[in-house]
Design an enzyme around this catalytic site. Structure first.
Site, short mmCIF file in Angstrom:
data_model
loop_
_atom_site.label_atom_id
_atom_site.label_comp_id
_atom_site.label_asym_id
_atom_site.label_seq_id
_atom_site.Cartn_x
_atom_site.Cartn_y
_atom_site.Cartn_z
CG ASP A 159 32.90 78.58 8.95
OD1 ASP A 159 34.04 78.16 8.65
OD2 ASP A 159 32.40 79.57 8.42
CB CYS A 215 30.21 78.76 5.49
SG CYS A 215 30.47 80.54 5.78
CE LYS A 231 34.98 80.05 6.13
NZ LYS A 231 33.90 80.98 6.53
C1 VGL Z 1 28.25 82.06 7.83
C2 VGL Z 1 26.75 83.78 7.79
C3 VGL Z 1 27.74 84.70 7.95
C4 VGL Z 1 28.50 80.58 7.77
C5 VGL Z 1 29.27 82.96 7.97
O1 VGL Z 1 29.47 80.11 8.38
O2 VGL Z 1 27.70 79.90 7.11
N1 VGL Z 1 26.99 82.48 7.73
N2 VGL Z 1 28.99 84.29 8.03
#
Ligand code: VGL
Length: 193
Positions: free
Chosen positions: A9, A144, A102
């Site tokens: 991410d 994540c 995802k």
């Molecule tokens: C994430 C919070 C909400 C991440 C994703 O990528 O860690 N954190 N959605």
């Protein structure tokens, strides 16, 4: 070669100025790019994930209806097809071999919940390429990255997390997440060590 690199991410919404920007996100993007320039060849596969949420619903309560608590509910982020969902511009993805998306319509913290556009999961890739070792970098440490590392251990692989190539939402929970990941069996190390 039986080693995979998972890059979690590294997207505009998780780096500075993003909807859910974490402190140090831009630096992670640049450092991952530098790391790949030197080390992409050490890996059988380089897998990158993207949070890829729906824009027309709350994704299973993942998007807060009021004030987000930044634990279970979040500001709107990483809506599919928007700038926020694109990889951070500091992250050079040219050596990434597999791209996973995802979180379509639901919360999905772990990279293992993602799929390529052809429906291939990280679990499939581990089998297909005979991966034994997994190194992990990305955002965010306490969400994540944590979920992806614990799943990688759960899959029976040897896991390392690069502590200089991650950044978290909250300092306290990031520290706890790294301790939890280490306790579960991963090695924490500096990518330059
Ligand atoms: C994430 C919070 C909400 C991440 C994703 O990528 O860690 N954190 N959605």
């Amino acid at each position: 070669m039986t080693r995979a690199l998972f890059i979690v991410d590294v997207q505009n919404d998780f780096t500075e100025r993003g909807a859910l920007g974490v402190v140090g996100g831009d630096q992670v993007a640049e450092r991952v790019t530098r790391f790949l320039a030197e080390h992409a060849g050490d890996y059988r596969i380089v897998v990158a994930s993207r949070d890829w949420h729906d824009g027309d619903n709350d994704n299973g309560g993942h998007f807060a209806s009021g004030e987000p608590d930044f634990i279970d509910t979040w500001p709107v982020h990483c809506v599919a097809g928007t700038f926020g969902a694109e990889y951070d511009e500091g992250f050079d993805t040219s050596t990434v071999t597999h791209h996973l998306k995802k979180g379509q319509g639901r919360p999905a913290y772990s990279l293992f919940e993602g799929m390529t556009d052809d429906g291939v999961t990280a679990g499939h890739l581990l089998e297909q390429y005979g991966i034994i070792d997994i190194d992990i970098a990305g955002l965010a440490t306490d969400y994540c990255v944590r979920a992806s590392a614990l799943d990688a251990i759960e899959h029976g692989r040897r896991v390392r997390v690069f502590t200089d190539l991650v950044a978290g939402v909250h300092p306290d929970s990031s520290e706890r997440a790294l301790a939890e990941i280490a306790h579960a069996g991963a090695v924490l190390l500096d990518s330059r060590a």
